[in-house]
Write a protein that holds these residues in place. Structure first.
Motif, PDB file in Angstrom:
ATOM      1  N   VAL A   1     -33.895   1.048 -30.051  1.00  0.00           N
ATOM      2  CA  VAL A   1     -32.897   0.570 -29.102  1.00  0.00           C
ATOM      3  C   VAL A   1     -33.424  -0.634 -28.340  1.00  0.00           C
ATOM      4  O   VAL A   1     -34.625  -0.780 -28.161  1.00  0.00           O
ATOM      5  CB  VAL A   1     -32.534   1.651 -28.069  1.00  0.00           C
ATOM      6  N   GLY A   2     -32.522  -1.462 -27.901  1.00  0.00           N
ATOM      7  CA  GLY A   2     -32.893  -2.488 -26.928  1.00  0.00           C
ATOM      8  C   GLY A   2     -32.760  -3.902 -27.415  1.00  0.00           C
ATOM      9  O   GLY A   2     -32.483  -4.803 -26.638  1.00  0.00           O
ATOM     10  N   GLU A   3     -33.008  -4.107 -28.701  1.00  0.00           N
ATOM     11  CA  GLU A   3     -32.914  -5.456 -29.250  1.00  0.00           C
ATOM     12  C   GLU A   3     -32.665  -5.307 -30.736  1.00  0.00           C
ATOM     13  O   GLU A   3     -32.892  -4.244 -31.295  1.00  0.00           O
ATOM     14  CB  GLU A   3     -34.233  -6.212 -29.123  1.00  0.00           C
ATOM     15  N   PRO A   4     -32.272  -6.412 -31.358  1.00  0.00           N
ATOM     16  CA  PRO A   4     -32.174  -6.357 -32.811  1.00  0.00           C
ATOM     17  C   PRO A   4     -33.563  -6.062 -33.380  1.00  0.00           C
ATOM     18  O   PRO A   4     -34.556  -6.577 -32.877  1.00  0.00           O
ATOM     19  CB  PRO A   4     -31.738  -7.771 -33.200  1.00  0.00           C
TER      20      PRO A   4
ATOM     21  N   ASP B   1     -22.677  -9.859 -26.256  1.00  0.00           N
ATOM     22  CA  ASP B   1     -23.482 -10.032 -27.470  1.00  0.00           C
ATOM     23  C   ASP B   1     -22.668 -10.711 -28.562  1.00  0.00           C
ATOM     24  O   ASP B   1     -21.444 -10.584 -28.612  1.00  0.00           O
ATOM     25  CB  ASP B   1     -23.936  -8.668 -28.017  1.00  0.00           C
TER      26      ASP B   1
ATOM     27  N   ILE C   1     -31.263   2.407 -18.443  1.00  0.00           N
ATOM     28  CA  ILE C   1     -30.182   3.301 -18.885  1.00  0.00           C
ATOM     29  C   ILE C   1     -30.646   4.230 -20.007  1.00  0.00           C
ATOM     30  O   ILE C   1     -30.236   5.381 -20.079  1.00  0.00           O
ATOM     31  CB  ILE C   1     -28.927   2.503 -19.321  1.00  0.00           C
ATOM     32  N   THR C   2     -31.531   3.742 -20.872  1.00  0.00           N
ATOM     33  CA  THR C   2     -31.985   4.597 -21.971  1.00  0.00           C
ATOM     34  C   THR C   2     -32.662   5.849 -21.415  1.00  0.00           C
ATOM     35  O   THR C   2     -32.495   6.947 -21.943  1.00  0.00           O
ATOM     36  CB  THR C   2     -32.938   3.823 -22.904  1.00  0.00           C
TER      37      THR C   2
ATOM     38  N   ILE D   1     -26.127  -7.249 -35.018  1.00  0.00           N
ATOM     39  CA  ILE D   1     -26.110  -7.877 -33.696  1.00  0.00           C
ATOM     40  C   ILE D   1     -26.956  -9.147 -33.759  1.00  0.00           C
ATOM     41  O   ILE D   1     -28.091  -9.112 -34.242  1.00  0.00           O
ATOM     42  CB  ILE D   1     -26.693  -6.918 -32.625  1.00  0.00           C
TER      43      ILE D   1
ATOM     44  N   ARG E   1     -27.673 -12.089 -27.436  1.00  0.00           N
ATOM     45  CA  ARG E   1     -26.762 -12.420 -26.338  1.00  0.00           C
ATOM     46  C   ARG E   1     -26.086 -13.768 -26.562  1.00  0.00           C
ATOM     47  O   ARG E   1     -26.714 -14.696 -27.060  1.00  0.00           O
ATOM     48  CB  ARG E   1     -27.528 -12.480 -25.010  1.00  0.00           C
TER      49      ARG E   1
ATOM     50  N   ASP F   1     -30.719   2.893 -35.686  1.00  0.00           N
ATOM     51  CA  ASP F   1     -30.799   1.663 -34.884  1.00  0.00           C
ATOM     52  C   ASP F   1     -29.550   1.663 -34.007  1.00  0.00           C
ATOM     53  O   ASP F   1     -28.450   1.421 -34.485  1.00  0.00           O
ATOM     54  CB  ASP F   1     -30.836   0.459 -35.838  1.00  0.00           C
ATOM     55  N   THR F   2     -29.748   1.981 -32.725  1.00  0.00           N
ATOM     56  CA  THR F   2     -28.598   2.243 -31.847  1.00  0.00           C
ATOM     57  C   THR F   2     -28.287   1.032 -30.984  1.00  0.00           C
ATOM     58  O   THR F   2     -29.117   0.605 -30.189  1.00  0.00           O
ATOM     59  CB  THR F   2     -28.920   3.434 -30.926  1.00  0.00           C
ATOM     60  N   TRP F   3     -27.098   0.494 -31.115  1.00  0.00           N
ATOM     61  CA  TRP F   3     -26.685  -0.615 -30.243  1.00  0.00           C
ATOM     62  C   TRP F   3     -25.825  -0.075 -29.113  1.00  0.00           C
ATOM     63  O   TRP F   3     -24.835   0.642 -29.360  1.00  0.00           O
ATOM     64  CB  TRP F   3     -25.886  -1.683 -31.002  1.00  0.00           C
ATOM     65  N   TRP F   4     -26.207  -0.412 -27.890  1.00  0.00           N
ATOM     66  CA  TRP F   4     -25.415  -0.025 -26.726  1.00  0.00           C
ATOM     67  C   TRP F   4     -25.941  -0.761 -25.524  1.00  0.00           C
ATOM     68  O   TRP F   4     -26.825  -1.604 -25.655  1.00  0.00           O
ATOM     69  CB  TRP F   4     -25.406   1.486 -26.539  1.00  0.00           C
ATOM     70  N   GLN F   5     -25.418  -0.474 -24.343  1.00  0.00           N
ATOM     71  CA  GLN F   5     -25.756  -1.231 -23.136  1.00  0.00           C
ATOM     72  C   GLN F   5     -25.705  -0.332 -21.903  1.00  0.00           C
ATOM     73  O   GLN F   5     -25.065   0.721 -21.932  1.00  0.00           O
ATOM     74  CB  GLN F   5     -24.721  -2.342 -22.923  1.00  0.00           C
ATOM     75  N   THR F   6     -26.305  -0.815 -20.820  1.00  0.00           N
ATOM     76  CA  THR F   6     -26.196  -0.097 -19.547  1.00  0.00           C
ATOM     77  C   THR F   6     -24.723   0.200 -19.252  1.00  0.00           C
ATOM     78  O   THR F   6     -24.365   1.285 -18.802  1.00  0.00           O
ATOM     79  CB  THR F   6     -26.776  -0.965 -18.403  1.00  0.00           C
TER      80      THR F   6
ATOM     81  N   ASN G   1     -33.546  -6.624 -19.971  1.00  0.00           N
ATOM     82  CA  ASN G   1     -32.581  -7.690 -19.711  1.00  0.00           C
ATOM     83  C   ASN G   1     -33.033  -8.480 -18.505  1.00  0.00           C
ATOM     84  O   ASN G   1     -33.283  -7.906 -17.450  1.00  0.00           O
ATOM     85  CB  ASN G   1     -31.222  -7.097 -19.338  1.00  0.00           C
TER      86      ASN G   1
END
Ligand code: WTA
Length: 691
Positions: free
Chosen positions: A427-430, A542, A351-352, A554, A557, A452-457, A568
């Motif tokens: 992005v992607g993990e803490p 999360d 998604i990124t 964050i 999971r 530091d961007t938190w998001w998901q597919t 993932n």
């Protein structure tokens, strides 16, 4: 462009100084009828954030006006989050709007300002080190997309058809996605590292009628076959929907081919009537192709992501809301300014890559870098060399890459200049504070802010993220929610809302335009996974801690999805790959903390009777997993366990397995419901993590 001159570090809270422009025009030109160009002050954020929550219709109408619509939407938000309501979960944004994503990424820039034609849309950096600069202008990209869109049409692909894209990280991949968007075909990109089995599973789930691929890809100096994997996938019964395979020749004419690539090309199988070389097809079509007007809620793409159980989930994103969100989050979070060069290291298979290599940047008329290779080839200076070579201003990567690079001598970084950098992102993990500080001080030379961007597919775009220099950063925290995003912690035990400061399951209280609408042809599972665990809320999967100052941390999971090197991986998928091996009776896969990869993969494997344990068998099992799922999925530890801890009803107690491998054996919790509690002690004694 002018930058602040000195970095500020106050009480361990850091403002990167180059993140914001010196020109402090604040809210002057924001009259509430359109959005400001960038967010410059905390007051501005607060007032716009309040507006986005109190009057989402107004806020998201203004956001939509950043795009060009054939029919401007009059209905903005029409959403229901509560699975218990009579309507059920339903998400619609801009439902009477008509728009085309490709037009918004390409044509409109040139139509509005002919200068855009000559601006660089994509800079291609191939795997092989070269001094050559591959620049593709907006006009060139548009022409290529139109032509390829005509190839798709010539093969009968039309609005609403699903097309699987299985490509390396090259410009042609972007062309393929944009061409699908142009004609209204739904793309389903499958990361090029996935095995033919995984591709087959994804083709059959969405019933795609065509595949776009390449003869091969090149990563880290090695050839990765693609077309031959598609051939294998298509021999499977469930893939019979595919009528056409369009094959790009990788980097035709750009670079000399290595031996293994030549071999791969020469050994290609060809099925007449199904397989077509794209370069030959392009000669048969004309140059013009009008974009297809799409309803805002028409599907744009499907992207598979791992679930905690069962098959991968076909996350469905639609057109108008997705682009509005990807475009605005890109603009604000990176404070992108015209002329800046931006690089995101993600593959378009994730998604990124969709939102922040392609759609976000191009809809903002940005210059985006497409990098085919890996961070460690030919050496660990590669990223930093690319930054200098292309004078990159904004650099966005994953913590796992940072951690693997910081393990080497700093001179690999410091021998490069990196003066062009203004902003860094992850992005992607803490990101652990140590890696954050290294990224900030060594890579950014204590000059650049970090987002530091938190998001998901599933979320389509950034959800929790700093805006550069608008508020102080704390290393390891994604800080505050983006406009329109209301985070809510819920207790994992009581399912009740929790007031910060607290730690709980991270949920979102109301809809935002970029969110996935459903799972492709499986709305029931969509509701079960995301809306039933905490009725009335979207559940991210999360855990999160929100501190007194409102900053979000964050914690990872809370379900059975592993996040390994930013990928993932569903434990269920790995387990089912393992049990396909004829010697395996049962398998249980859990994650454990790993300094570089965030999590390592620990597989408990019960062998069938009379099968001997051996290292050779371990290697075979690892290979089985990689062959079945993809080379990026790698079991770190195989633990042969004759017995697994099970409840009386036969359910494996993963909670206990997780404690064993963490290791946190003093806090195993209640083991009284186990069928045979002595199993736990056997596992602890044999585990390499507790020995
Ligand atoms: C994790 C990637 C901490 C998280 C965009 C999430 C993060 C999953 C961060 C989604 C971050 C992503 N800090 N964890 N900044 N960003 N994650 O769908 O567990 O590939 O649920 O989307 O990655 O991964 P996905």
């Amino acid at each position: 462009m002018e930058f602040f001159e000195k970095s500020l570090e106050i009480d361990g809270k850091i403002y990167g100084n180059r993140g914001a422009l010196k020109n402090n025009s604040t809210t002057a030109n924001w009259d509430k009828s359109c959005l400001p160009d960038t967010i410059q002050t905390f007051d501005e954020y607060k007032s716009l954030y309040a507006l986005s929550i109190n009057d989402p219709n107004h806020f998201w109408k203004m956001a939509a006006e950043r795009l060009d619509w054939y029919q401007v939407p009059t209905k903005i938000k029409n959403t229901e989050f509560d699975c218990r309501s009579s309507r059920g979960v339903e998400i619609k944004w801009y439902e009477d709007g008509i728009i085309n994503v490709c037009y918004n990424c390409l044509d409109r820039h040139i139509e509005k300002d002919p200068k855009a034609a000559k601006e660089v849309a994509i800079i291609f950096e191939p795997d092989t080190l070269t001094e050559v600069r591959h620049h593709i202008t907006y006009a060139e990209l548009l022409r290529a997309v139109k032509k390829f869109a005509n190839v798709l049409k010539k093969h009968g692909i039309k609005k609403g058809d699903v097309v699987t894209i299985y490509m390396p990280m090259v410009v042609e991949t972007c062309i393929a996605l944009l061409a699908c968007a142009r004609i209204g075909a739904i793309h389903s990109v499958v990361f090029g590292g996935f095995s033919s089995n995984s591709v087959a599973e994804r083709i059959s789930d969405c019933q795609s009628i065509a595949v776009i691929t390449s003869d091969f890809g090149v990563r880290g100096g090695k050839c990765t076959p693609l077309k031959s994997k598609i051939d294998q996938a298509l021999t499977m019964e469930q893939c019979k929907t595919v009528k056409t395979v369009l094959v790009f020749r990788r980097n035709q004419g750009i670079l000399p081919l290595q031996d293994d690539c030549v071999e791969q090309r020469n050994s290609l199988q060809w099925t007449d009537g199904t397989d077509f070389w794209v370069h030959e097809e392009l000669e048969k079509v004309d140059d013009n192709c009008e974009p297809e007007p799409m309803n805002a809620e028409d599907p744009l793409f499907i992207l598979y992501t791992s679930g905690s159980t069962g098959k991968p989930k076909g996350i469905l994103h639609t057109t108008g809301g997705y682009l509005t969100y990807a475009s605005l989050t890109f603009k604000y979070t990176f404070a992108y300014q015209p002329g800046e060069i931006y690089m995101c290291t993600a593959d378009v298979g994730w998604i990124t890559g969709h939102s922040y290599v392609l759609y976000g940047p191009l809809s903002n008329r940005a210059t985006t870098v497409v990098f085919e290779g890996i961070p460690t080839y030919p050496d660990v200076s590669r990223f930093w060399n690319i930054i200098d070579k292309h004078q990159i201003n904004i650099f966005y990567t994953a913590p796992t890459a940072i951690r693997s690079l910081m393990g080497h001598d700093d001179s690999f970084v410091t021998r490069t200049s990196r003066k062009s950098l203004r902003l860094l992102g992850t992005v992607g993990e803490p990101i652990n504070p140590e890696a954050w500080r290294w990224y900030y001080t060594v890579v950014g030379n204590s000059q650049c802010s970090i987002v530091d961007t938190w998001w998901q597919t599933e979320t389509g775009g950034f959800m929790i993220t700093p805006l550069p220099n608008v508020w102080p950063l704390e290393p390891g925290s994604a800080t505050l929610p983006f406009f329109g995003i209301q985070t809510q912690l819920l207790s994992k035990d009581t399912k009740q809302p929790m007031q910060p400061p607290a730690e709980g399951a991270l949920c979102i209280r109301d809809s935002w335009p970029g969110q996935a609408r459903s799972l492709y042809r499986n709305h029931k599972r969509f509701v079960e996974v995301y809306f039933e665990p905490y009725p009335g809320y979207y559940f991210s999967g999360d855990g999160c801690e929100i501190k007194e100052n409102g900053y979000h941390w964050i914690t990872g999971r809370v379900d059975d999805v592993l996040v390994i090197s930013g990928h993932n991986i569903g434990t269920a998928e790995v387990e089912s790959a393992l049990v396909q091996h004829h010697d395996v009776a049962e398998a249980a896969v859990v994650g454990y903390p790993d300094v570089i990869k965030t999590q390592g993969m620990y597989c408990f494997v019960t062998l069938k009777d009379n099968v001997a344990e051996s290292d050779a068998l371990k290697r075979e099992l690892i290979k089985t997993v990689r062959d079945r799922i993809g080379a990026h999925v790698f079991p770190d530890i195989i633990h042969f366990a004759p017995n697994l801890p099970k409840t009386r009803s036969g359910k494996i107690m993963r909670r206990i397995l997780r404690k064993i491998v963490e290791p946190d054996i003093l806090n195993l919790g209640d083991t009284s419901t186990l069928n045979d509690p002595s199993v736990v002690q056997e596992l602890i004694e044999k585990s390499p993590r507790t020995r």
